[in-house]
Design a protein around this motif. Sequence first.
Motif, PDB file in Angstrom:
ATOM      1  N   TYR A 367      80.361  43.530  63.203  1.00 31.12           N
ATOM      2  CA  TYR A 367      81.643  44.222  63.361  1.00 31.12           C
ATOM      3  C   TYR A 367      82.750  43.242  63.727  1.00 31.12           C
ATOM      4  O   TYR A 367      83.936  43.556  63.613  1.00 31.12           O
ATOM      5  CB  TYR A 367      81.523  45.311  64.433  1.00 31.12           C
ATOM      6  N   VAL A 368      82.350  42.023  64.142  1.00 29.37           N
ATOM      7  CA  VAL A 368      83.337  40.997  64.473  1.00 29.37           C
ATOM      8  C   VAL A 368      84.183  40.658  63.246  1.00 29.37           C
ATOM      9  O   VAL A 368      85.347  40.271  63.374  1.00 29.37           O
ATOM     10  CB  VAL A 368      82.636  39.746  65.032  1.00 29.37           C
ATOM     11  N   PHE A 369      83.606  40.804  62.023  1.00 32.57           N
ATOM     12  CA  PHE A 369      84.382  40.552  60.809  1.00 32.57           C
ATOM     13  C   PHE A 369      85.641  41.425  60.774  1.00 32.57           C
ATOM     14  O   PHE A 369      86.712  40.973  60.366  1.00 32.57           O
ATOM     15  CB  PHE A 369      83.540  40.822  59.563  1.00 32.57           C
ATOM     16  N   SER A 370      85.501  42.662  61.193  1.00 33.26           N
ATOM     17  CA  SER A 370      86.638  43.572  61.237  1.00 33.26           C
ATOM     18  C   SER A 370      87.671  43.097  62.253  1.00 33.26           C
ATOM     19  O   SER A 370      88.880  43.088  61.975  1.00 33.26           O
ATOM     20  CB  SER A 370      86.163  44.986  61.590  1.00 33.26           C
ATOM     21  N   MET A 371      87.193  42.682  63.427  1.00 30.50           N
ATOM     22  CA  MET A 371      88.109  42.223  64.465  1.00 30.50           C
ATOM     23  C   MET A 371      88.807  40.929  64.068  1.00 30.50           C
ATOM     24  O   MET A 371      90.006  40.749  64.340  1.00 30.50           O
ATOM     25  CB  MET A 371      87.337  42.020  65.771  1.00 30.50           C
ATOM     26  N   VAL A 372      88.075  40.022  63.417  1.00 27.22           N
ATOM     27  CA  VAL A 372      88.686  38.763  62.968  1.00 27.22           C
ATOM     28  C   VAL A 372      89.759  39.041  61.922  1.00 27.22           C
ATOM     29  O   VAL A 372      90.833  38.414  61.935  1.00 27.22           O
ATOM     30  CB  VAL A 372      87.611  37.817  62.409  1.00 27.22           C
ATOM     31  N   ALA A 373      89.494  39.986  61.025  1.00 28.96           N
ATOM     32  CA  ALA A 373      90.494  40.354  60.017  1.00 28.96           C
ATOM     33  C   ALA A 373      91.768  40.858  60.689  1.00 28.96           C
ATOM     34  O   ALA A 373      92.883  40.534  60.251  1.00 28.96           O
ATOM     35  CB  ALA A 373      89.924  41.420  59.078  1.00 28.96           C
ATOM     36  N   SER A 447      71.599  39.088  51.505  1.00 27.25           N
ATOM     37  CA  SER A 447      72.240  38.551  52.702  1.00 27.25           C
ATOM     38  C   SER A 447      73.088  39.625  53.374  1.00 27.25           C
ATOM     39  O   SER A 447      73.829  40.365  52.716  1.00 27.25           O
ATOM     40  CB  SER A 447      73.118  37.353  52.341  1.00 27.25           C
ATOM     41  N   SER A 448      72.992  39.695  54.674  1.00 29.24           N
ATOM     42  CA  SER A 448      73.779  40.680  55.418  1.00 29.24           C
ATOM     43  C   SER A 448      75.273  40.369  55.386  1.00 29.24           C
ATOM     44  O   SER A 448      76.097  41.216  55.739  1.00 29.24           O
ATOM     45  CB  SER A 448      73.296  40.744  56.867  1.00 29.24           C
ATOM     46  N   PHE A 449      75.632  39.170  54.952  1.00 27.12           N
ATOM     47  CA  PHE A 449      77.050  38.820  54.880  1.00 27.12           C
ATOM     48  C   PHE A 449      77.770  39.554  53.739  1.00 27.12           C
ATOM     49  O   PHE A 449      78.993  39.479  53.637  1.00 27.12           O
ATOM     50  CB  PHE A 449      77.218  37.303  54.756  1.00 27.12           C
ATOM     51  N   TRP A 450      77.012  40.253  52.903  1.00 31.29           N
ATOM     52  CA  TRP A 450      77.627  41.152  51.910  1.00 31.29           C
ATOM     53  C   TRP A 450      78.326  42.326  52.609  1.00 31.29           C
ATOM     54  O   TRP A 450      79.124  43.038  51.985  1.00 31.29           O
ATOM     55  CB  TRP A 450      76.565  41.686  50.941  1.00 31.29           C
ATOM     56  N   LEU A 451      78.009  42.537  53.888  1.00 26.01           N
ATOM     57  CA  LEU A 451      78.668  43.612  54.639  1.00 26.01           C
ATOM     58  C   LEU A 451      80.083  43.234  55.060  1.00 26.01           C
ATOM     59  O   LEU A 451      80.859  44.101  55.480  1.00 26.01           O
ATOM     60  CB  LEU A 451      77.855  43.958  55.894  1.00 26.01           C
ATOM     61  N   ALA A 452      80.412  41.950  54.971  1.00 25.66           N
ATOM     62  CA  ALA A 452      81.719  41.495  55.434  1.00 25.66           C
ATOM     63  C   ALA A 452      82.893  42.185  54.729  1.00 25.66           C
ATOM     64  O   ALA A 452      83.862  42.569  55.392  1.00 25.66           O
ATOM     65  CB  ALA A 452      81.827  39.972  55.297  1.00 25.66           C
ATOM     66  N   PRO A 453      82.879  42.356  53.385  1.00 24.41           N
ATOM     67  CA  PRO A 453      84.047  42.975  52.732  1.00 24.41           C
ATOM     68  C   PRO A 453      84.393  44.356  53.268  1.00 24.41           C
ATOM     69  O   PRO A 453      85.573  44.658  53.478  1.00 24.41           O
ATOM     70  CB  PRO A 453      83.634  43.026  51.249  1.00 24.41           C
ATOM     71  N   GLN A 454      83.380  45.211  53.493  1.00 26.51           N
ATOM     72  CA  GLN A 454      83.687  46.547  54.000  1.00 26.51           C
ATOM     73  C   GLN A 454      84.258  46.487  55.411  1.00 26.51           C
ATOM     74  O   GLN A 454      85.143  47.272  55.776  1.00 26.51           O
ATOM     75  CB  GLN A 454      82.434  47.438  53.961  1.00 26.51           C
ATOM     76  N   MET A 455      83.762  45.531  56.209  1.00 24.10           N
ATOM     77  CA  MET A 455      84.284  45.366  57.559  1.00 24.10           C
ATOM     78  C   MET A 455      85.722  44.861  57.540  1.00 24.10           C
ATOM     79  O   MET A 455      86.577  45.331  58.316  1.00 24.10           O
ATOM     80  CB  MET A 455      83.405  44.379  58.346  1.00 24.10           C
ATOM     81  N   VAL A 456      86.006  43.904  56.663  1.00 24.10           N
ATOM     82  CA  VAL A 456      87.356  43.345  56.570  1.00 24.10           C
ATOM     83  C   VAL A 456      88.344  44.414  56.114  1.00 24.10           C
ATOM     84  O   VAL A 456      89.453  44.545  56.658  1.00 24.10           O
ATOM     85  CB  VAL A 456      87.372  42.140  55.604  1.00 24.10           C
TER      86      VAL A 456
END
Length: 581
Positions: A367-373, A447-456
Amino acid sequence: MERKEKDSAVAEVKINHRGWATMPYILGNGAFENLGTSGTSSNLLVYLTTVFHMKSVTAAVAITAFNGSTNLAPLAGAFISDSVCGRYATLGFACLSTLLGLFVLTLSAAVPKLHPGHCHDGKACNDPTAGQLAVLFASFMFLVMGAGGVRPCNLAFGADQFDSGTEPGKRNIKSFFNWYYFTLTVAMVISSTVIVYVQSNVNWALGLAIPTLLMAFACAFFFLGSRMYVKVRPEGSPLTGVAQVLVAAFRKRSLPLPESSSLFNPPHLSSLVSKLPHTGQFRFLDKAAILTPTDEINQNGSAANGWRLGSVQQVEQVKCLVRIMPICFTIIAFQIALAQQSTYGVFQAVQSDRRLGNFYVPAASFYVFSMVAITIWIPIYDRFVIPQLQRITGREGGITLLQRMGVGLILGVASMLVAGLVEERRRRIALRSSIAPGATDAVSPMSSFWLAPQMVLMGLGEVFALIGQIDFCYSQFPENMRSLAGSMMFLTQACASYSSSLLITVIHRVTGEHENNNWLASDLNEGRLDLYYFLIAALGGFNFVIFVVCAKWYRYKSSEKDHELALHCTEETKAAKDNVI
């Protein structure tokens, strides 16, 4: 003579807005308050199950009640602030209450007698005693009281430091909302990683003492700026006036509507609330301002009985609320989508490949991806995007508040669509993988990093939808209800939490009669989480249509001075056209 009295009254209430000079104290207070509370609140479930040995169901019920209370308490805090205490006193009390709550919670972990003993091998864990639970729930009570005062007042109090009656003041208020949300997000990132790590892996007493110390810093920052603050005094309960208008309109429901010029419109005496012009919407409410022979008037021109006669000003304030509420509640659909990122988004990460070299990324950390965005986009949006949009559109803020909220709603729908597509891919790869067939809770090689786009996408949506909602409520609510305006985000958040729980329950019951058809199965590989995401996206799309309809129907609040200026400009334009003809 009357003119001189009015001029002297204006001079008496002239306020020295210190603006950005007060922000180190206000933003410092907000940053340290969130550093102290956000990570601790998110980790309380672990604390109750590991230190107090509560069963997972009991702990979940306790945390649900705590979270629900912290989201609903701002309504009570807003009422007290707007009608009795004012925002400064309410915030000061709330900060001290939060500090006391964290201190008591720290004692429950540091003092052995205030929590059950350690579990011994082969023996059942001791349950907490009544006294230990009393101390724990006392800390919760103080934290809820603190949230009830801090949440509705902190943003409104910060905005009070700028002159909302001037164009530079309005621009600075918008910028303040952006930067406040920026500091909030940075604090949440630090609190949810560093402080949570100390609590879970080092020592609970130390992990709770750190937030307590940070909250002490928050209190210090707040009170150090006391001499510089603009402290708006309340003018009585605004909700009483709302109730009076509704009662008076109902009593006079059978009377015919007169011309607007015949409605009861006494001299405007408030130095806090701007005079509102009469509008043509919701004319049935105008009946509250019909002056009849039985209505009595005080010597200062006000109604003797507000439950029988309301002024045009009071009626227009009620109209403001009626116009605002549908817009505010369309944000609930966005917050339902937002809630999925911290629940099923974590489950997606658990059943994905979380390796980063030789290190496994914790599932809850994505969820940090969302916060970083959010932290990256807010400065870019505030310093570069808004000025460019202003040059193009010639509008303050570049786009309207409703347009900003609409962009956020669209990004929320896009996030759910991307989440559904990513989940469909994760599940397909898991089922086709050699490690997946017949395995329970098999981890997908994806890879779980595919979740980054939805979080961003969801993080960007927060910048537009939630900050837009904050700005919208602050500017559109009557000035004497701005603490109530500050509580709206938390009210809609509470509604979203309950709605999300209801939606999950319904989907689980409808699709879960057979485990193989359950969309929300415990093993995501056996469920259809992607269809659940698509359903939320569809609900979000339908909600966006409702939002557009409400936005087209909405009329922005304006003061009587703005209304007179607009009429004057219209008359000048018409006269110029007549001269040309």
